[in-house]
Design a protein around this motif. Structure first.
Motif, PDB file in Angstrom:
ATOM      1  N   ASP A 128       0.846  -1.206   0.000  1.00 15.94           N
ATOM      2  CA  ASP A 128       0.000   0.000   0.000  1.00 15.94           C
ATOM      3  C   ASP A 128       0.871   1.242   0.000  1.00 15.94           C
ATOM      4  N   TYR A 134      -8.411   0.625  -5.285  1.00 16.68           N
ATOM      5  CA  TYR A 134      -9.740   0.560  -4.670  1.00 16.68           C
ATOM      6  C   TYR A 134      -9.615   0.209  -3.192  1.00 16.68           C
ATOM      7  N   ARG A 135      -8.840  -0.839  -2.923  1.00 19.01           N
ATOM      8  CA  ARG A 135      -8.674  -1.291  -1.556  1.00 19.01           C
ATOM      9  C   ARG A 135      -8.014  -0.192  -0.700  1.00 19.01           C
ATOM     10  N   ARG A 158      -8.340   3.048  -1.010  1.00 17.30           N
ATOM     11  CA  ARG A 158      -9.377   4.034  -0.682  1.00 17.30           C
ATOM     12  C   ARG A 158     -10.167   3.568   0.531  1.00 17.30           C
ATOM     13  N   LYS A 159     -10.494   2.290   0.545  1.00 18.04           N
ATOM     14  CA  LYS A 159     -11.269   1.740   1.644  1.00 18.04           C
ATOM     15  C   LYS A 159     -10.510   1.893   2.961  1.00 18.04           C
ATOM     16  N   LYS A 160      -9.221   1.516   2.907  1.00 16.91           N
ATOM     17  CA  LYS A 160      -8.442   1.616   4.144  1.00 16.91           C
ATOM     18  C   LYS A 160      -8.322   3.057   4.625  1.00 16.91           C
ATOM     19  N   ASN A 217     -10.461   5.439   4.014  1.00 14.61           N
ATOM     20  CA  ASN A 217     -11.789   6.056   4.142  1.00 14.61           C
ATOM     21  C   ASN A 217     -11.931   7.289   3.262  1.00 14.61           C
ATOM     22  N   ASP A 264     -13.313   9.329  -0.066  1.00 11.63           N
ATOM     23  CA  ASP A 264     -14.482   9.406  -0.924  1.00 11.63           C
ATOM     24  C   ASP A 264     -14.086   8.970  -2.326  1.00 11.63           C
ATOM     25  N   PRO A 265     -14.971   8.306  -3.021  1.00 19.95           N
ATOM     26  CA  PRO A 265     -14.626   7.840  -4.366  1.00 19.95           C
ATOM     27  C   PRO A 265     -14.264   8.985  -5.294  1.00 19.95           C
TER      28      PRO A 265
END
Length: 916
Positions: free
Chosen positions: A862, A894-895, A897-899, A901, A903-904
């Motif tokens: 990452d 994508y992953r 962004r999730k970690k 938090n 916004d898309p």
């Protein structure tokens, strides 16, 4: 020759007889300097207001006992007559008569003759010489005409002959003509009185009645008398012949007393009951011998209008004066009864006062201290020895004891005791030739008192109180200084006084009595309460004594526990008392007080002043009358005239206080105040009754605030203060606005400065940020360049290797194996890749730390992806670096962004570059 002359002078002085008037009423004289007018007083009267009014040539003079006032007629003519009736003062002058009224403290004149044109165009020359009243009508008399005023109209009557004066007797008017006889006027006609023909050729100056006798006073023929129906006869009195030569110019009969004013010898007062008389003239008391007019006031005293001044003869008084104006008598120290007169001991010698004559006893010249009448002879304490004067007029020395101040009868045995210049001596015989010294030292003794046959208290001539003790044979035993023994240091001028069996001593303004057992001087309560601050205390008798306090004499009578103070008016003795040598001699029921040049006679010790009306008139500096409760301007001078209804002996001694402060004796009746403080004030007037001050009148007034503290000024001050406050408010407001503007400007400047500072700081931060971005971009570009460079190098090496293989190999089988071998050789080995990754992490070390600090859950892959994103590499470019496919990179993004938090819509590349 010189010795002979001195001897002649001495013989003359020794046998000198001085004309003396005897005991006379007190006479108060006023000169034109006193009343500020002219010489002659043509007429005088007393008004209803008790004031005296005088016709004084060009002036009407008013005197209320305190204040003299002077007025002139509108035409400035000479005022010849004045008369009082009811509330008006009538005056007559040259071609003018009218009356005066008092308004607001001033006299105002109203003419009666002018509206009636009696003297129109001065066609006549008439002077109104007399004004009188009968049946409420006022008569104005000139030498030729009589004007009758009935309070409404005026009637004029002409005399048949020229007259001197009109006289009212028994409600009849007698007109005395000039040498044409006497006429009776019945209101219409003049009729000649034939019964008086004997005096037709005389000028009449008075017609008076006493009981049933008429008296006619002629100018040069003396006095005539008519009794009942008897003929007119010359007055049978020894004085009548003398009057013929002295010219009678005024006359009055009042309560059996005949008053005759002469041109050359003053006033004669005759008692019509006893025929005794006395003469008051310039030699003894009057200012002038020409008595133009006589008036008897409400107190029954005489006012004389003189050719030069005014005299007030206070005959209705318990006080009378014996006075020698020649100066021969000197200061009197002792008085004794002698035949029908007196023996007077003075500093000039011994005088006999008999039958209006003052005679010096031969060889008695010198200081005489005491005369004592003993057994039909007189023992005289003289400066040169002790003398005896006997009934046969023999004057001889009986002892060489000099300066005999006092001679007292021995209380406890025969003989007398004398205090003199050299001590105390006892006389044993009635001839006063044998004496014995009682005290031991040669010491002057001024006064003494016997306590017993063997004890005497005495004072010397200077200081100290002593007790002398004697043996039974009158020899000296012991002497004690009592003031020294009682620790009294100030023992000068001690006064010794016996009162009702008690010996009292006035020492240093305190009264003491002697406790004979303990020989202690103790304070006397009653006398200390009543009789402190005095100059003298003078014994009179067992029940009365006299006090001299501040120059005023008081007769003290005791009633039970109260002492009654009766003041003697000071005008009778002012300036004539003998300090510390005043004595009272009781002779024939009268009391004589020794003075300079004579003595004061007091007829009664119980004379009480009548309750009298007191009026206060106040005037400001402009002589304007000030009323009670009136307010006067600040710093205005105020004069108070305290006026009694009496002029003579009934006039009490008055005292005053302002605002309840110290009570002060009034000497003139005038009180003046200057620089009074603003506010309410009260003047109080007092008399003395039984030693206490009694308020009898008061005057309240107020003093305005100064102009700068007046109501209007206070309003102005308020307005001014308000204006000042307004200005202050406006000034403060302006200052406040200015201050606000300054603060706003300052704040604006501060804001601008802050803004500039913030801008500068922001600019600096932006610059730093841009620098950081640039640095990152540089690093990114450097990494990119490095990557590109590595990739290009590898590609070039691969291409060069393949080219070499192609150029050297012909066999396709070897070519393929050599190409694969070259690709493997030129591919990045793991160590190189490891080294690349390490360099990549080191170049982004700060970024990695911050990223790891903010996001703890990121893996190494990452972090690599984040670095590549920060380097703005695309997914395609990242795929070979991470050794994954394009879709693997997208999945990894994508992953990530999730970690994190995110916004898309958040751009990962921008986000990574914003992490500082």
């Amino acid at each position: 020759m010189k010795t002979l002359s001195l001897y002649i002078i001495l013989i003359f002085f020794c046998t000198l007889k001085i004309s003396s008037q005897g005991i006379l009423p007190f006479v108060n004289n006023f000169s034109k300097q006193d009343y500020n007018g002219d010489n002659q007083i043509w007429s005088l009267t007393q008004g209803e207001d008790n004031a005296m009014y005088f016709a004084n040539n060009s002036f009407l003079i008013r005197f209320d006992g305190v204040k003299w006032e002077k007025y002139t007629l509108p035409n400035k003519s000479i005022i010849r007559s004045v008369f009082s009736f009811e509330k008006r003062i009538y005056t007559g002058s040259y071609n003018e008569f009218g009356y005066w009224e008092r308004i607001e403290g001033k006299m105002h004149y109203i003419s009666l003759s002018e509206p009636n044109n009696f003297f129109d165009n001065n066609s006549k020359s008439e002077e109104i010489w007399k004004i009188f009243e009968l049946n409420s009508k006022i008569y104005f008399q000139s030498f030729n005409e009589l004007f009758i005023y009935d309070q409404k109209t005026i009637q004029k009557k002409e005399f048949p002959f020229q007259i001197s004066y009109c006289f009212v007797v028994d409600n009849q008017i007698f007109a005395a003509t000039v040498r044409k006889g006497i006429y009776n006027f019945d209101g219409v006609n003049f009729e000649k009185e034939e019964t008086y023909n004997v005096i037709d050729n005389n000028i009449i100056y008075g017609i008076e009645k006493d009981e049933n006798q008429y008296y006619f006073f002629t100018q040069k023929s003396g006095v005539f008398v008519k009794k009942n129906e008897k003929a007119l006869m010359p007055w049978k009195h020894a004085l009548n012949e003398k009057l013929k030569t002295q010219i009678i110019i005024s006359a009055k009969i009042f309560e059996n007393k005949m008053l005759i004013g002469t041109a050359f010898n003053g006033l004669y007062v005759v008692d019509l009951k006893t025929d005794e008389y006395y003469n008051v003239n310039r030699n003894n008391s009057l200012r002038n011998n020409s008595v133009l007019n006589i008036y008897v006031d409400k107190e029954k005293n005489f006012w004389l209008g003189l050719d030069n001044g005014i005299s007030h003869v206070v005959q209705n008084s318990p006080y009378k004066i014996f006075l020698d104006n020649s100066g021969h008598l000197g200061t009197v120290y002792s008085i004794a009864k002698y035949n029908d007169g007196y023996l007077l001991g003075s500093n000039h010698g011994v005088f006999k006062a008999l039958k209006n004559q003052l005679e010096l006893i031969p060889n008695s010249q010198g200081q005489v201290w005491n005369i004592s009448a003993i057994n039909n002879k007189f023992i005289i304490g003289h400066n040169e020895g002790t003398f005896k004067f006997s009934a046969n007029n023999q004057y001889e020395k009986v002892s060489n004891l000099v300066g005999g101040w006092n001679l007292k009868e021995n209380k406890f045995s025969d003989g007398y005791i004398q205090s003199n210049y050299i001590g105390l001596y006892k006389f044993y015989d009635s001839d006063f030739k044998v004496s014995k010294k009682l005290n031991e030292k040669m010491k002057p003794v001024s006064d003494f008192v016997q306590l017993s046959a063997s004890k005497i208290l005495f004072t010397d001539g200077y200081r100290g109180l002593y007790k002398l003790e004697l043996n039974s044979d009158d020899t000296f035993k012991k002497i004690t200084n009592l003031t020294e023994k009682n620790n009294i240091k100030n023992d000068y001028g001690i006064m010794l006084f016996e009162y009702k069996g008690t010996e009292l001593f006035y020492i240093n303004n305190q009264w003491f009595f002697l406790d004979q057992v303990e020989e202690k001087l103790k304070l006397h309560e009653a006398f200390n309460q009543q009789f402190k601050d005095i100059q003298e205390i003078i014994p009179i008798n067992e029940n009365a004594f006299m006090i001299n306090r501040e120059g005023t004499l008081y007769i003290i009578n005791q009633y039970k526990d109260m002492f009654n103070w009766t003041p003697i008016p000071t005008q009778y003795y002012k300036g004539k008392l003998i300090n510390n040598k005043t004595k009272v001699f009781a002779i024939d029921g009268k009391y004589l007080v020794n003075m300079d040049d004579g003595f004061l006679q007091i007829d009664s010790l119980n004379y009480n002043f009548q309750n009298q009306k007191i009026k206060i008139e106040a005037y400001d500096s402009n002589n304007k009358l000030v009323h009670k409760e009136e307010a006067i301007p600040f710093k205005e001078q105020l004069s108070f005239y305290v006026i009694s209804e009496y002029f003579g002996s009934k006039k009490a001694i008055l005292y005053y206080s302002l605002d309840d402060e110290k009570i002060i004796e009034m000497t003139t009746g005038l009180i003046e105040f200057k620089n009074l403080s603003s506010g309410l004030h009260k003047v109080k007037i007092f008399t003395i009754e039984k030693g206490n001050y009694i308020e009898i009148e008061g005057f309240n007034f107020s003093v305005l605030n100064p102009w700068y503290l007046s109501v209007w000024m206070k309003v102005l001050y308020v307005l001014l203060f308000g204006f000042i406050l307004f200005l202050y408010y406006k000034w403060n407001k302006i200052k406040y606005v200015q201050k606000l503007k300054l603060k706003e400007e300052e704040l604006r400047h501060k804001n601008e400065i802050s803004k500039l500072e913030i801008q500068a700081e922001n600019k600096l931060k932006i610059q730093e940020y841009e620098k950081h971005i640039l640095e990152n971009q540089v690093k990114s570009k450097a990494n990119e360049l490095a990557s590109k460079s590595l990739s290009i190098v590898k590609q070039s090496e691969l291409i060069e290797s393949i080219q070499k293989i192609l150029d050297s190999e012909t066999s396709s089988a070897n070519l393929k194996s050599k190409i694969n071998k070259a690709i493997k050789i030129n591919s990045i080995n793991k160590n190189e890749w490891k080294s690349f990754e390490n360099n990549l992490l080191k170049s982004n070390e700060d970024f990695v730390k911050k990223l790891s600090h903010q996001y703890h859950n990121l893996t190494s892959k990452d972090i690599k992806l984040c670095i590549y994103l920060k380097m703005n590499l695309s997914s395609k470019e990242i795929a070979p670096l991470m050794n994954i496919g394009y879709r693997g990179v997208e999945l990894h993004r994508y992953r990530l962004r999730k970690k994190m938090n995110l916004d898309p819509s958040e751009n990962l590349n921008v986000f990574m570059n914003n992490i500082l």
